[in-house]
Design a protein around this motif. Structure first.
Motif, PDB file in Angstrom:
ATOM      1  N   PHE A  44     -68.626  -3.573 -39.359  1.00 20.64           N
ATOM      2  CA  PHE A  44     -69.176  -4.122 -38.932  1.00 20.64           C
ATOM      3  C   PHE A  44     -67.835  -4.659 -38.511  1.00 20.64           C
ATOM      4  CE2 PHE A  44     -69.560  -8.414 -37.889  1.00 20.64           C
ATOM      5  CZ  PHE A  44     -70.287  -9.251 -37.590  1.00 20.64           C
ATOM      6  N   SER A  45     -66.765  -4.431 -38.524  1.00 22.74           N
ATOM      7  CA  SER A  45     -65.834  -5.007 -37.958  1.00 22.74           C
ATOM      8  C   SER A  45     -65.636  -3.640 -36.773  1.00 22.74           C
ATOM      9  CB  SER A  45     -63.812  -5.016 -38.700  1.00 22.74           C
ATOM     10  OG  SER A  45     -64.305  -3.797 -39.322  1.00 22.74           O
ATOM     11  N   GLN A  46     -65.661  -2.931 -36.926  1.00 18.35           N
ATOM     12  CA  GLN A  46     -65.084  -1.635 -35.956  1.00 18.35           C
ATOM     13  C   GLN A  46     -66.305  -1.810 -34.522  1.00 18.35           C
ATOM     14  OE1 GLN A  46     -66.408   1.457 -38.198  1.00 18.35           O
ATOM     15  NE2 GLN A  46     -64.677   2.151 -38.089  1.00 18.35           N
ATOM     16  N   LEU A  47     -67.638  -2.923 -35.067  1.00 18.16           N
ATOM     17  CA  LEU A  47     -69.217  -2.974 -33.923  1.00 18.16           C
ATOM     18  C   LEU A  47     -67.797  -3.749 -33.073  1.00 18.16           C
ATOM     19  CD1 LEU A  47     -71.294  -1.951 -33.444  1.00 18.16           C
ATOM     20  CD2 LEU A  47     -72.391  -3.063 -34.564  1.00 18.16           C
ATOM     21  N   ALA A  48     -67.668  -4.581 -33.630  1.00 16.58           N
ATOM     22  CA  ALA A  48     -67.305  -6.296 -33.479  1.00 16.58           C
ATOM     23  C   ALA A  48     -66.597  -5.867 -32.388  1.00 16.58           C
ATOM     24  CB  ALA A  48     -66.935  -6.975 -34.497  1.00 16.58           C
ATOM     25  N   GLY A  49     -65.500  -4.756 -32.893  1.00 17.59           N
ATOM     26  CA  GLY A  49     -64.458  -4.791 -31.942  1.00 17.59           C
ATOM     27  C   GLY A  49     -64.588  -3.422 -30.749  1.00 17.59           C
ATOM     28  N   ARG A  50     -65.837  -2.794 -30.782  1.00 16.78           N
ATOM     29  CA  ARG A  50     -66.423  -2.289 -29.110  1.00 16.78           C
ATOM     30  C   ARG A  50     -67.060  -3.108 -28.140  1.00 16.78           C
ATOM     31  NH1 ARG A  50     -65.722   0.746 -25.995  1.00 16.78           N
ATOM     32  NH2 ARG A  50     -67.830   2.728 -26.199  1.00 16.78           N
ATOM     33  N   VAL A  51     -67.751  -4.282 -29.401  1.00 16.40           N
ATOM     34  CA  VAL A  51     -68.957  -5.035 -28.546  1.00 16.40           C
ATOM     35  C   VAL A  51     -68.145  -6.618 -28.253  1.00 16.40           C
ATOM     36  CG1 VAL A  51     -70.919  -6.541 -28.393  1.00 16.40           C
ATOM     37  CG2 VAL A  51     -70.651  -4.611 -29.316  1.00 16.40           C
ATOM     38  N   GLY A  52     -66.994  -6.256 -27.305  1.00 18.25           N
ATOM     39  CA  GLY A  52     -66.414  -6.780 -27.005  1.00 18.25           C
ATOM     40  C   GLY A  52     -66.802  -8.721 -26.832  1.00 18.25           C
ATOM     41  N   VAL A  54     -68.483 -10.601 -28.210  1.00 16.42           N
ATOM     42  CA  VAL A  54     -69.234 -11.150 -29.767  1.00 16.42           C
ATOM     43  C   VAL A  54     -68.605 -11.932 -30.595  1.00 16.42           C
ATOM     44  CG1 VAL A  54     -69.541  -9.187 -30.227  1.00 16.42           C
ATOM     45  CG2 VAL A  54     -71.804 -10.808 -30.548  1.00 16.42           C
ATOM     46  N   SER A  55     -68.873 -13.126 -31.223  1.00 15.08           N
ATOM     47  CA  SER A  55     -68.365 -13.529 -31.724  1.00 15.08           C
ATOM     48  C   SER A  55     -69.214 -12.997 -33.395  1.00 15.08           C
ATOM     49  CB  SER A  55     -69.159 -14.978 -32.419  1.00 15.08           C
ATOM     50  OG  SER A  55     -70.528 -15.499 -31.934  1.00 15.08           O
ATOM     51  N   GLU A  56     -68.510 -13.188 -34.361  1.00 13.63           N
ATOM     52  CA  GLU A  56     -69.006 -12.353 -35.611  1.00 13.63           C
ATOM     53  C   GLU A  56     -70.843 -12.636 -35.758  1.00 13.63           C
ATOM     54  OE1 GLU A  56     -66.955 -12.504 -38.930  1.00 13.63           O
ATOM     55  OE2 GLU A  56     -65.016 -11.819 -38.212  1.00 13.63           O
ATOM     56  N   LYS A  57     -70.902 -14.296 -36.276  1.00 12.51           N
ATOM     57  CA  LYS A  57     -72.509 -14.921 -36.630  1.00 12.51           C
ATOM     58  C   LYS A  57     -72.489 -14.782 -35.736  1.00 12.51           C
ATOM     59  CE  LYS A  57     -75.203 -18.858 -35.798  1.00 12.51           C
ATOM     60  NZ  LYS A  57     -74.765 -20.778 -36.112  1.00 12.51           N
ATOM     61  N   MET A  58     -72.610 -14.161 -34.207  1.00 11.71           N
ATOM     62  CA  MET A  58     -73.894 -13.729 -32.534  1.00 11.71           C
ATOM     63  C   MET A  58     -73.854 -12.302 -33.221  1.00 11.71           C
ATOM     64  SD  MET A  58     -76.011 -13.820 -30.662  1.00 11.71           S
ATOM     65  CE  MET A  58     -75.890 -15.437 -30.661  1.00 11.71           C
TER      66      MET A  58
END
Length: 134
Positions: A44-52, A54-58
């Motif tokens: 999850f955290s890697q994906l959140a970093g890759r998809v600059g 985006v909020s964690e909720k979204m």
């Protein structure tokens, strides 16, 4: 007798059952998440970093919808803390080449689209007259 069922291929029908799926797949965050997962599985955290941006909720909502649609799978590794990895399913893998075509098309045509937006913004159309409406 039940309600008539809309043909799923009739995407123009207001009760078409595939319309919500279009929303799940074509949202900005879904397209970026699917493209990132096409590269490799991500935590999850890697994906959140890759998809600059985006909020964690979204991102969580997006992944939940894509998992529900059968495009992404959520793999839980029982460690401390628990590790969750997301990867494409076979269905998601089948979708991503089509998605990448759209992403490439947008990238290739961005200058033309931006020029059209600039021209529109410089001279927006006049809204329809409301004086004659009753």
């Amino acid at each position: 007798m039940g309600e008539p069922v809309t043909d799923p291929s009739d995407v123009f029908a207001p009760d078409c059952p595939v319309r919500p799926i279009y929303g799940d797949i074509t949202s900005r965050w879904a397209m970026l998440a699917l493209a990132a997962l096409d590269e490799r599985p991500h935590r999850f955290s890697q994906l959140a970093g890759r998809v600059g941006g985006v909020s964690e909720k979204m991102l969580s909502q997006t992944l939940r919808a894509l998992t529900r649609d059968g495009l992404v799978t959520r793999i839980v590794t029982p460690t401390v803390p628990i590790q969750v990895t997301y990867e494409l399913t076979a269905l998601g893998t089948e979708l991503t080449p089509r998605l990448r075509s759209l992403v490439t098309w947008v990238a290739d045509h961005t200058p033309v689209i931006q020029a059209a937006q600039t021209a529109y913004d410089a001279d927006p159309p006049v809204p329809p007259a409301t004086a004659n409406r009753r």
